[in-house]
Motif scaffolding. Structure first.
Motif, PDB file in Angstrom:
ATOM      1  N   MET A   1     -40.870  59.088  50.416  1.00 56.68           N
ATOM      2  CA  MET A   1     -42.298  59.221  50.596  1.00 56.68           C
ATOM      3  C   MET A   1     -42.921  57.838  50.827  1.00 56.68           C
ATOM      4  SD  MET A   1     -43.411  62.114  47.864  1.00 56.68           S
ATOM      5  CE  MET A   1     -44.359  63.148  48.934  1.00 56.68           C
ATOM      6  N   PHE A   4     -48.565  54.329  48.626  1.00 61.24           N
ATOM      7  CA  PHE A   4     -50.005  54.565  48.743  1.00 61.24           C
ATOM      8  C   PHE A   4     -50.753  53.347  49.297  1.00 61.24           C
ATOM      9  CE2 PHE A   4     -49.108  57.631  45.170  1.00 61.24           C
ATOM     10  CZ  PHE A   4     -49.281  58.765  45.937  1.00 61.24           C
ATOM     11  N   SER A  33     -45.925  53.543  43.565  1.00 62.26           N
ATOM     12  CA  SER A  33     -46.378  54.812  44.141  1.00 62.26           C
ATOM     13  C   SER A  33     -45.618  55.986  43.535  1.00 62.26           C
ATOM     14  CB  SER A  33     -46.207  54.791  45.669  1.00 62.26           C
ATOM     15  OG  SER A  33     -47.038  53.813  46.243  1.00 62.26           O
ATOM     16  N   ARG A  37     -46.960  59.067  41.193  1.00 59.03           N
ATOM     17  CA  ARG A  37     -46.638  60.473  41.493  1.00 59.03           C
ATOM     18  C   ARG A  37     -46.037  61.155  40.264  1.00 59.03           C
ATOM     19  NH1 ARG A  37     -45.147  58.042  46.700  1.00 59.03           N
ATOM     20  NH2 ARG A  37     -46.516  58.953  48.284  1.00 59.03           N
ATOM     21  N   ASP A  46     -50.584  66.874  42.035  1.00 57.75           N
ATOM     22  CA  ASP A  46     -49.855  66.295  43.155  1.00 57.75           C
ATOM     23  C   ASP A  46     -50.794  65.331  43.879  1.00 57.75           C
ATOM     24  OD1 ASP A  46     -48.653  65.705  45.598  1.00 57.75           O
ATOM     25  OD2 ASP A  46     -47.912  67.750  45.909  1.00 57.75           O
ATOM     26  N   ASP A  48     -50.394  63.390  46.472  1.00 59.55           N
ATOM     27  CA  ASP A  48     -50.389  63.491  47.930  1.00 59.55           C
ATOM     28  C   ASP A  48     -51.257  64.671  48.388  1.00 59.55           C
ATOM     29  OD1 ASP A  48     -48.409  61.346  48.821  1.00 59.55           O
ATOM     30  OD2 ASP A  48     -47.229  62.438  47.333  1.00 59.55           O
ATOM     31  N   THR A  52     -54.860  64.772  50.550  1.00 58.41           N
ATOM     32  CA  THR A  52     -55.060  65.634  51.722  1.00 58.41           C
ATOM     33  C   THR A  52     -56.333  66.469  51.573  1.00 58.41           C
ATOM     34  OG1 THR A  52     -52.666  65.772  51.996  1.00 58.41           O
ATOM     35  CG2 THR A  52     -53.980  67.414  53.151  1.00 58.41           C
ATOM     36  N   GLU A  58     -58.000  58.799  48.800  1.00 61.54           N
ATOM     37  CA  GLU A  58     -56.950  57.884  49.245  1.00 61.54           C
ATOM     38  C   GLU A  58     -57.266  56.443  48.878  1.00 61.54           C
ATOM     39  OE1 GLU A  58     -54.444  56.677  53.266  1.00 61.54           O
ATOM     40  OE2 GLU A  58     -56.176  58.004  53.440  1.00 61.54           O
TER      41      GLU A  58
END
Length: 138
Positions: A1, A4, A33, A37, A46, A48, A52, A58
């Motif tokens: 992944m 960030f 990062s 997570r 989550d 990520d 979104t 972000e």
């Protein structure tokens, strides 16, 4: 992944780095990062997916990532830096507070709170016994 934040983000938000710091920071970005997570996963979130769903989030995650990486980079690899120090003359006493006691990577509770990852507990204390008056006041 993907991490960030990037090396460029660290330099824009914190300061320019030496070549050696840049190499360490590059590795730390992925580690930090993934640690964030993992912290999110502990509380059933989550990061990520949160990014979104809310694109403004972000920059918050990026800021926390840069803060943790910068703090880790400030931790000396050959001696512990002190964030506070006091000295005395004739009594020969020196005391100080270390920046990161024991060294290593750590994420502050306030940083987890900024990400919405702090578990909040709420409790209720019954001040009066409702059975006594069958719930009727007075």
């Amino acid at each position: 992944m993907e991490p960030f934040a990037s090396l460029n983000d660290i330099e824009e938000l914190w300061r320019e780095m030496s070549t050696e710091e840049g190499k360490r920071a590059e590795k730390l970005l992925s580690i930090v990062s993934d640690c964030l997570r993992a912290e999110a996963d502990k509380v059933g979130k989550d990061l990520d997916k949160m990014i979104t769903e809310k694109p403004y989030f972000e920059s918050v995650v990026k800021s926390v990532t840069v803060d943790v990486v910068a703090r880790t980079l400030m931790t000396s690899t050959n001696s512990e830096p002190m964030s506070q120090m006091s000295q005395s003359a004739l009594g020969y006493s020196v005391s100080g507070t270390y920046l990161v006691p024991g060294g290593g990577l750590f994420i502050k509770k306030s940083e987890l709170a900024r990400l919405g990852l702090r578990r909040q507990r709420m409790g209720v204390i019954e001040l009066y016994d409702d059975k006594r008056n069958n719930g009727n006041p007075g």
